[in-house]
Scaffold this active site. Structure first.
Site, short mmCIF file in Angstrom:
data_model
loop_
_atom_site.label_atom_id
_atom_site.label_comp_id
_atom_site.label_asym_id
_atom_site.label_seq_id
_atom_site.Cartn_x
_atom_site.Cartn_y
_atom_site.Cartn_z
N HIS A 1 -14.34 -28.77 2.38
CA HIS A 1 -14.38 -30.23 2.27
C HIS A 1 -15.68 -30.77 1.68
O HIS A 1 -15.68 -31.70 0.87
CB HIS A 1 -14.16 -30.79 3.69
CG HIS A 1 -13.69 -32.20 3.74
ND1 HIS A 1 -12.94 -32.69 4.79
CD2 HIS A 1 -13.84 -33.24 2.90
CE1 HIS A 1 -12.67 -33.96 4.58
NE2 HIS A 1 -13.21 -34.33 3.45
N TYR B 1 -10.63 -35.33 9.77
CA TYR B 1 -9.98 -36.63 10.01
C TYR B 1 -9.57 -36.79 11.48
O TYR B 1 -9.19 -37.87 11.90
CB TYR B 1 -8.76 -36.82 9.10
CG TYR B 1 -9.06 -36.75 7.61
CD1 TYR B 1 -10.36 -36.86 7.14
CD2 TYR B 1 -8.05 -36.54 6.68
CE1 TYR B 1 -10.65 -36.77 5.79
CE2 TYR B 1 -8.33 -36.47 5.33
CZ TYR B 1 -9.63 -36.56 4.88
OH TYR B 1 -9.90 -36.48 3.54
#
Ligand SMILES: NC(=O)c1ccc[n+]([C@@H]2O[C@H](COP(=O)([O-])OP(=O)(O)OC[C@H]3O[C@@H](n4cnc5c(N)ncnc54)[C@H](OP(=O)(O)O)[C@@H]3O)[C@@H](O)[C@H]2O)c1
Length: 271
Positions: free
Chosen positions: A104, A48
């Site tokens: 992830h 992010y």
């Protein structure tokens, strides 16, 4: 907010705060506001590219570190050296351990994925990470982990919202005591105009988003809505003062439309 006891004995709040796609002072304020409003699980990730901002938002609240659940995720580009990735995330987030750490995306290289999972277990042994898990893995990739390491991951973060519920896979996880975390829980607000959600919102004096978040919690899948706006951050957590009936739950279940919004794990990311 109630906690859920995980298969490894740790506890996780039944709702969290998402940190994807928020930047600058707005993101710092959003994290701090979320913690003031009662969220204690913060869902972050190296990908992010805002962990320093998340860390800045967390800082005023670290006196109660043990009450917080700070989660981060490692991107496949970090799989060769997960300890360095974890250490970098810890530094940015301003903490010396993570409550949750996930792989992830599975990516296509099985050997590298398994090497990363082995390192994840080592980070847990060292105490840098308390609960481990994965996100976006296919069933076959989960089975390979079980085969290689003898146990299932504890957490699984999955795209889940009324128009893409992945019910069969979530049930599969539940049967194996794998706790699911629902990402994009309101599908980035795309489906909130559905008449059934509007009607239920009117009945309970809530918003359609609150109806959806309550539905997730009733299904024992942990929603992690993101917002950078204080009023929405507040709105999204005010979902614990009503209960949908089984018939109303079924009406929302019936919104399933096979409408995936996220990327396909078989082709993404193309490194
Ligand atoms: N593991 C993974 O691969 C993965 C993938 C995607 C997401 N995630 C995680 O899941 C979290 C949540 O998912 P998401 O950010 O994709 O989507 P989401 O939480 O379903 O929706 C966030 C979007 O909806 C808006 N919003 C928030 N609350 C609202 C409300 N009450 N009414 C109307 N609009 C509202 C937000 O805008 P404003 O910010 O402008 O309010 C933002 O644009 C992420 O932040 C991240 O932590 C994980």
């Amino acid at each position: 907010m109630r906690n859920i006891t995980l298969s490894d004995g740790n506890a996780i709040p039944c709702m969290g705060f998402g940190c994807y796609n928020g930047f600058g002072d707005e993101m710092v304020r959003a994290v701090s506001t979320a913690l003031e409003e009662g969220y204690s699980y913060i869902d972050s990730a190296e990908a992010y590219k805002n962990e320093e901002l998340v860390g800045e938002g967390l800082r005023p609240h670290l006196a109660r570190r043990e009450e917080l659940f700070i989660l981060s995720k490692a991107w496949p580009t970090s799989f060769a050296d997960l300890e360095s990735a974890c250490t970098a995330s810890l530094k940015k987030l301003g903490t010396d351990y993570l409550d949750g750490y996930l792989l992830h995306w599975p990516w296509l290289d099985e050997a590298l994925r398994l090497k990363a999972y082995e390192q994840l277990l080592k980070l847990q042994e060292k105490g840098l990470v308390r609960t481990i898990g994965v996100s976006n893995f296919l069933t076959s990739q989960m089975e390979k982990i079980k085969e290689e390491f003898g146990a299932w991951p504890t957490l699984y973060e999955i795209e889940c919202h009324p128009s893409y519920q992945q019910r069969a896979f979530i049930d599969w996880c539940r049967e194996r005591d794998i706790q699911t975390i629902a990402y994009s829980p309101i599908n980035r607000s795309a489906d909130l105009g559905a008449p059934v959600l509007q009607e239920l919102a009117e009945k309970y004096g809530k918003t359609p988003g609150q109806i959806v978040l309550n539905w997730h919690i009733a299904h024992d899948q942990i929603p992690i809505p993101k917002s950078v706006h204080a009023d929405r951050i507040r709105e999204n957590i005010q979902v614990f003062d009503f209960a949908l009936t089984p018939e109303e739950m079924a009406l929302i279940d019936a919104l399933e439309a096979g409408k995936k919004s996220g990327q396909d794990p078989l082709v993404f990311p193309s490194l």
